[in-house]
Design a protein around this motif. Sequence first.
Motif, PDB file in Angstrom:
ATOM      1  N   ALA A 124      16.913  49.802  60.612  1.00  0.00           N
ATOM      2  CA  ALA A 124      15.561  49.556  60.092  1.00  0.00           C
ATOM      3  C   ALA A 124      14.728  48.792  61.115  1.00  0.00           C
ATOM      4  N   ALA A 125      15.332  47.799  61.758  1.00  0.00           N
ATOM      5  CA  ALA A 125      14.626  47.026  62.779  1.00  0.00           C
ATOM      6  C   ALA A 125      14.302  47.894  63.991  1.00  0.00           C
ATOM      7  N   LEU A 126      15.194  48.813  64.329  1.00  0.00           N
ATOM      8  CA  LEU A 126      14.951  49.718  65.446  1.00  0.00           C
ATOM      9  C   LEU A 126      13.797  50.674  65.124  1.00  0.00           C
ATOM     10  N   ASP A 146       2.614  39.868  71.773  1.00  0.00           N
ATOM     11  CA  ASP A 146       3.023  39.139  70.572  1.00  0.00           C
ATOM     12  C   ASP A 146       3.772  40.055  69.600  1.00  0.00           C
ATOM     13  N   ARG A 147       3.234  41.259  69.381  1.00  0.00           N
ATOM     14  CA  ARG A 147       3.859  42.214  68.463  1.00  0.00           C
ATOM     15  C   ARG A 147       5.249  42.611  68.955  1.00  0.00           C
ATOM     16  N   LEU A 148       5.355  42.969  70.232  1.00  0.00           N
ATOM     17  CA  LEU A 148       6.648  43.399  70.761  1.00  0.00           C
ATOM     18  C   LEU A 148       7.663  42.264  70.782  1.00  0.00           C
ATOM     19  N   SER A 149       7.203  41.069  71.036  1.00  0.00           N
ATOM     20  CA  SER A 149       8.106  39.920  71.021  1.00  0.00           C
ATOM     21  C   SER A 149       8.678  39.704  69.621  1.00  0.00           C
ATOM     22  N   ALA A 150       7.825  39.744  68.615  1.00  0.00           N
ATOM     23  CA  ALA A 150       8.276  39.523  67.237  1.00  0.00           C
ATOM     24  C   ALA A 150       9.213  40.631  66.768  1.00  0.00           C
ATOM     25  N   VAL A 151       8.821  41.864  66.989  1.00  0.00           N
ATOM     26  CA  VAL A 151       9.623  43.001  66.528  1.00  0.00           C
ATOM     27  C   VAL A 151      10.912  43.101  67.339  1.00  0.00           C
ATOM     28  N   GLY A 152      10.818  42.854  68.639  1.00  0.00           N
ATOM     29  CA  GLY A 152      12.009  42.876  69.480  1.00  0.00           C
ATOM     30  C   GLY A 152      13.010  41.811  69.076  1.00  0.00           C
ATOM     31  N   SER A 153      12.516  40.641  68.708  1.00  0.00           N
ATOM     32  CA  SER A 153      13.403  39.562  68.249  1.00  0.00           C
ATOM     33  C   SER A 153      14.121  39.941  66.962  1.00  0.00           C
ATOM     34  N   ARG A 154      13.383  40.567  66.046  1.00  0.00           N
ATOM     35  CA  ARG A 154      14.031  41.000  64.791  1.00  0.00           C
ATOM     36  C   ARG A 154      15.116  42.031  65.065  1.00  0.00           C
ATOM     37  N   PHE A 155      14.839  42.967  65.980  1.00  0.00           N
ATOM     38  CA  PHE A 155      15.848  43.974  66.313  1.00  0.00           C
ATOM     39  C   PHE A 155      17.052  43.330  66.993  1.00  0.00           C
ATOM     40  N   ARG A 156      16.810  42.445  67.951  1.00  0.00           N
ATOM     41  CA  ARG A 156      17.909  41.776  68.658  1.00  0.00           C
ATOM     42  C   ARG A 156      18.803  41.033  67.672  1.00  0.00           C
ATOM     43  N   ARG A 157      18.199  40.306  66.724  1.00  0.00           N
ATOM     44  CA  ARG A 157      18.957  39.554  65.725  1.00  0.00           C
ATOM     45  C   ARG A 157      19.777  40.501  64.840  1.00  0.00           C
ATOM     46  N   ALA A 158      19.124  41.550  64.342  1.00  0.00           N
ATOM     47  CA  ALA A 158      19.820  42.498  63.456  1.00  0.00           C
ATOM     48  C   ALA A 158      20.939  43.216  64.188  1.00  0.00           C
ATOM     49  N   GLN A 159      20.701  43.575  65.437  1.00  0.00           N
ATOM     50  CA  GLN A 159      21.734  44.275  66.194  1.00  0.00           C
ATOM     51  C   GLN A 159      22.903  43.343  66.514  1.00  0.00           C
ATOM     52  N   ALA A 160      22.621  42.111  66.873  1.00  0.00           N
ATOM     53  CA  ALA A 160      23.701  41.147  67.136  1.00  0.00           C
ATOM     54  C   ALA A 160      24.540  40.950  65.885  1.00  0.00           C
ATOM     55  N   GLN A 161      23.888  40.841  64.745  1.00  0.00           N
ATOM     56  CA  GLN A 161      24.616  40.656  63.495  1.00  0.00           C
ATOM     57  C   GLN A 161      25.458  41.880  63.157  1.00  0.00           C
ATOM     58  N   ALA A 162      24.910  43.069  63.391  1.00  0.00           N
ATOM     59  CA  ALA A 162      25.664  44.299  63.122  1.00  0.00           C
ATOM     60  C   ALA A 162      26.878  44.405  64.040  1.00  0.00           C
ATOM     61  N   VAL A 216      23.786  33.851  71.198  1.00  0.00           N
ATOM     62  CA  VAL A 216      24.289  34.781  70.185  1.00  0.00           C
ATOM     63  C   VAL A 216      24.597  34.023  68.903  1.00  0.00           C
ATOM     64  N   SER A 217      25.181  32.856  69.025  1.00  0.00           N
ATOM     65  CA  SER A 217      25.460  32.031  67.853  1.00  0.00           C
ATOM     66  C   SER A 217      24.177  31.742  67.080  1.00  0.00           C
ATOM     67  N   ALA A 218      23.112  31.437  67.807  1.00  0.00           N
ATOM     68  CA  ALA A 218      21.816  31.181  67.159  1.00  0.00           C
ATOM     69  C   ALA A 218      21.288  32.448  66.488  1.00  0.00           C
ATOM     70  N   LEU A 219      21.455  33.606  67.142  1.00  0.00           N
ATOM     71  CA  LEU A 219      21.007  34.869  66.534  1.00  0.00           C
ATOM     72  C   LEU A 219      21.761  35.155  65.246  1.00  0.00           C
ATOM     73  N   LEU A 220      23.045  34.842  65.237  1.00  0.00           N
ATOM     74  CA  LEU A 220      23.861  35.101  64.053  1.00  0.00           C
ATOM     75  C   LEU A 220      23.508  34.145  62.913  1.00  0.00           C
ATOM     76  N   ARG A 221      23.069  32.948  63.239  1.00  0.00           N
ATOM     77  CA  ARG A 221      22.670  31.973  62.212  1.00  0.00           C
ATOM     78  C   ARG A 221      21.282  32.247  61.660  1.00  0.00           C
ATOM     79  N   ASP A 222      20.380  32.707  62.512  1.00  0.00           N
ATOM     80  CA  ASP A 222      18.984  32.923  62.109  1.00  0.00           C
ATOM     81  C   ASP A 222      18.883  34.002  61.053  1.00  0.00           C
ATOM     82  N   ARG A 223      18.415  33.624  59.897  1.00  0.00           N
ATOM     83  CA  ARG A 223      18.172  34.571  58.794  1.00  0.00           C
ATOM     84  C   ARG A 223      19.237  35.652  58.734  1.00  0.00           C
TER      85      ARG A 223
END
Length: 118
Positions: A10-12, A67-83, A105-112
Amino acid sequence: MTDGVDHAAAALRELDRALQSSIAELTAARARVETVLEARSSGKPWRDIVSSEQRPLVVESVTSVLDRLSAVGSRFRRAQAQALHREGLSMERVAALFGVTRQRVSALLRDREVPEAG
């Protein structure tokens, strides 16, 4: 993916939409850059160029896209790291794949954190 939703996919998809709109916005901004450069090379002062430039200004377009790409890219990076982590990859392996530290990575896994599928 406990809720049956593939959050990384979904994030992708969201990232893809942001990329498409960013390409269109940057293409328009690039055309505006050419106009601004022509005005500048004809001797117009910056104050006249910028004050007569239609909105959004080139700088506004670039800032908006970044700004848009940074926000959306961060959401994808977080979701992908969690997956990847849910699929059994260690934080060290995810860090190596992403080119970041294990602490990041630890921070990505903790974030939301996105819930796992059950």
